[in-house]
Design an enzyme around this catalytic site. Sequence first.
Site, PDB file in Angstrom:
ATOM      1  N   LYS A 222     -13.339  -1.316   9.832  1.00  0.00           N
ATOM      2  CA  LYS A 222     -13.579  -0.186  10.732  1.00  0.00           C
ATOM      3  C   LYS A 222     -14.531   0.799  10.060  1.00  0.00           C
ATOM      4  O   LYS A 222     -14.174   1.502   9.133  1.00  0.00           O
ATOM      5  CB  LYS A 222     -12.283   0.546  11.102  1.00  0.00           C
ATOM      6  CG  LYS A 222     -12.549   1.490  12.285  1.00  0.00           C
ATOM      7  CD  LYS A 222     -11.594   2.649  12.382  1.00  0.00           C
ATOM      8  CE  LYS A 222     -11.878   3.781  11.457  1.00  0.00           C
ATOM      9  NZ  LYS A 222     -13.147   4.510  11.690  1.00  0.00           N
ATOM     10  N   GLY A 275     -12.381   7.174   1.378  1.00  0.00           N
ATOM     11  CA  GLY A 275     -12.473   8.394   2.171  1.00  0.00           C
ATOM     12  C   GLY A 275     -11.751   9.524   1.474  1.00  0.00           C
ATOM     13  O   GLY A 275     -11.672   9.554   0.241  1.00  0.00           O
ATOM     14  N   SER A 276     -11.203  10.420   2.269  1.00  0.00           N
ATOM     15  CA  SER A 276     -10.582  11.611   1.687  1.00  0.00           C
ATOM     16  C   SER A 276      -9.229  11.271   1.072  1.00  0.00           C
ATOM     17  O   SER A 276      -8.542  10.347   1.507  1.00  0.00           O
ATOM     18  CB  SER A 276     -10.396  12.665   2.779  1.00  0.00           C
ATOM     19  OG  SER A 276      -9.570  12.159   3.805  1.00  0.00           O
ATOM     20  N   GLY A 280      -6.134   9.070   2.443  1.00  0.00           N
ATOM     21  CA  GLY A 280      -5.597   8.049   1.538  1.00  0.00           C
ATOM     22  C   GLY A 280      -4.073   8.085   1.518  1.00  0.00           C
ATOM     23  O   GLY A 280      -3.406   7.044   1.537  1.00  0.00           O
ATOM     24  N   CYS A 332     -18.600  10.833  -3.527  1.00  0.00           N
ATOM     25  CA  CYS A 332     -17.267  11.050  -4.093  1.00  0.00           C
ATOM     26  C   CYS A 332     -17.367  11.380  -5.575  1.00  0.00           C
ATOM     27  O   CYS A 332     -16.507  12.056  -6.118  1.00  0.00           O
ATOM     28  CB  CYS A 332     -16.404   9.826  -3.863  1.00  0.00           C
ATOM     29  SG  CYS A 332     -17.243   8.299  -4.245  1.00  0.00           S
TER      30      CYS A 332
END
Length: 525
Positions: A222, A275-276, A280, A332
């Site tokens: 996704k 991701g964040s 997570g 990141c």
Amino acid sequence: MKTTISRPRVAASGRKISPAQNGHGNGESSASRAGLKINPRLVEWLKKPKQNLIDGKWTPAASGKLFDVFNPADASVIARAPDSDKEDINRAVAAARRAFESGPWRAMTTSERGKLIWRIGDLILQNADELAELESLDNGKPRAVARVADIPLAADLFHYMAGWATKIEGNTIPISVPNFHAFTLREPVGVIGQIIPWNFPLLMAAWKLGPALTAGNCVVLKPAEQTPLSALRLGELLLEAGVPGGVVNIVTGFGETAGAALAAHDDVDKIAFTGSTEVGKIIVRASAGNLKKVSLELGGKSPNIIFKDVGDLNAAINGAANAIFFNHGQCCCAGSRLMIEREIFDDVVEGVATQARKIKLGPGLDATTQMGPLVSEEQLSRVSNYLHQGKQEGACYVTGGKRAGESGYFVQPTVIKDVKPGMSIVREEIFGPVVVAEPFTKVEELIPRANQTQYGLAAGVWTRDISKAHRIAAALKAGTVWINCYNVFDSALPFGGYKQSGWGREMGHEVLEHYTQTKAVVVGL
Ligand code: NAI
Ligand code: MG
């Protein structure tokens, strides 16, 4: 991520849900209005209705809904992508399960699999110009940067991984029980759900798909709702390379719907997420239902440390500017905390600020652009909120500090000093072109301060003193330490986080440990 800024809900994020009949977006007008040329083939591709890749076929969302995909340089709609939900995820997971349990994928030799994965890398390179343009339109980054970084690195990851397909081996084990022959097999994990972010859309897809396929898994990917297009184009290339139906399924949609359904799905054996840190943790909770395996690559607040014995001060200043401003700070591992030995503090801060002032902002398709817009309105508002908070808390803005222009999601490259450890701009991941600079005097105080963060993704150290460099590299709690450099990546180098920056590693052969499981086989003789 424990942020003081609340996450806007889907409805507030500016995405509009449109019925499928409305068809396509209109890449042509947005860029051509600005006088920027898009390859006519890409214009045609953007106009084609976008569909999910499920079981080797292009399929609209079960609901028929689509969402708008924006060009962040001018907020125009460039395409519409399927607004998928649980039903689409169910179909994709079922297709991946079928492909994993039976069919040509399992029967393929490792040598054939390796060649197939190599072909994916070749096809990415053959389409590099178009992919770079697409990435620039969708994400906002300069086309030239995507062309020399994102796209070739994505191709290289497939080429690197292709070689491993024939080299995933178990061991024979001399157990201490007489008359048994024991060995291990390394088998694929099964059906993998992969959820990726928008900062390096194609590259993140490559980091995830490359090792999963190499180890023989099947995947439901996704992409981020902000940047779904290059993953869909990659889906076409996967079919062209000969990836059998169902082995890779690509489902576009929002995190709270499609992403959440994938993370919670009982027939998914593993989730790999980038991701964040906040999401997570949601993924970890969602995985508890069937105790699926989880690997996470999350946020960071990485210290970049410059000593007065650095030798070439200009190289360090350039390195510090690159560490924060590369990809508009939407990395990141961005070097967002600049820690500078007091004697050279003013020189380094002024040097980085001078670089910041010179950066030319503009649309990614403009060849003279050095920094594009942030990816979305939501991201612009997050970064703007941090900039506002830092001012309220009394920090000194050496340069930047505001949105740039009125259209598009541009932010001025920003250098901040006179900060205190408790400030949100010092503690939290901003994910924009914003660096905070702090002086230090003694190494003994430096290390605990550098490590004083919930994150542990990366760090930089600049010094000519080789033993000091090694001592500090060992003392930093970070998954990557760059010495006299920053942002050096390679498909062969493992990348990932200590502490709340994640679980597991991507790239290198280490990533294959997260896409295989070990079976011990014991034979009575
Ligand atoms: P996010 O973590 O919400 O999005 C990343 C991916 O997770 C997207 O594909 C999204 O659709 C999906 N997702 C979101 N909510 C989900 C859920 N409940 N279940 C399953 N999947 C879900 O990150 P976002 O909102 O785009 O950015 C917010 C902040 O996250 C940034 O400001 C930055 O600090 C951090 N971030 C870190 C990245 C990294 O590379 N480590 C990449 C992107 C964002
Ligand atoms: Mg989000």
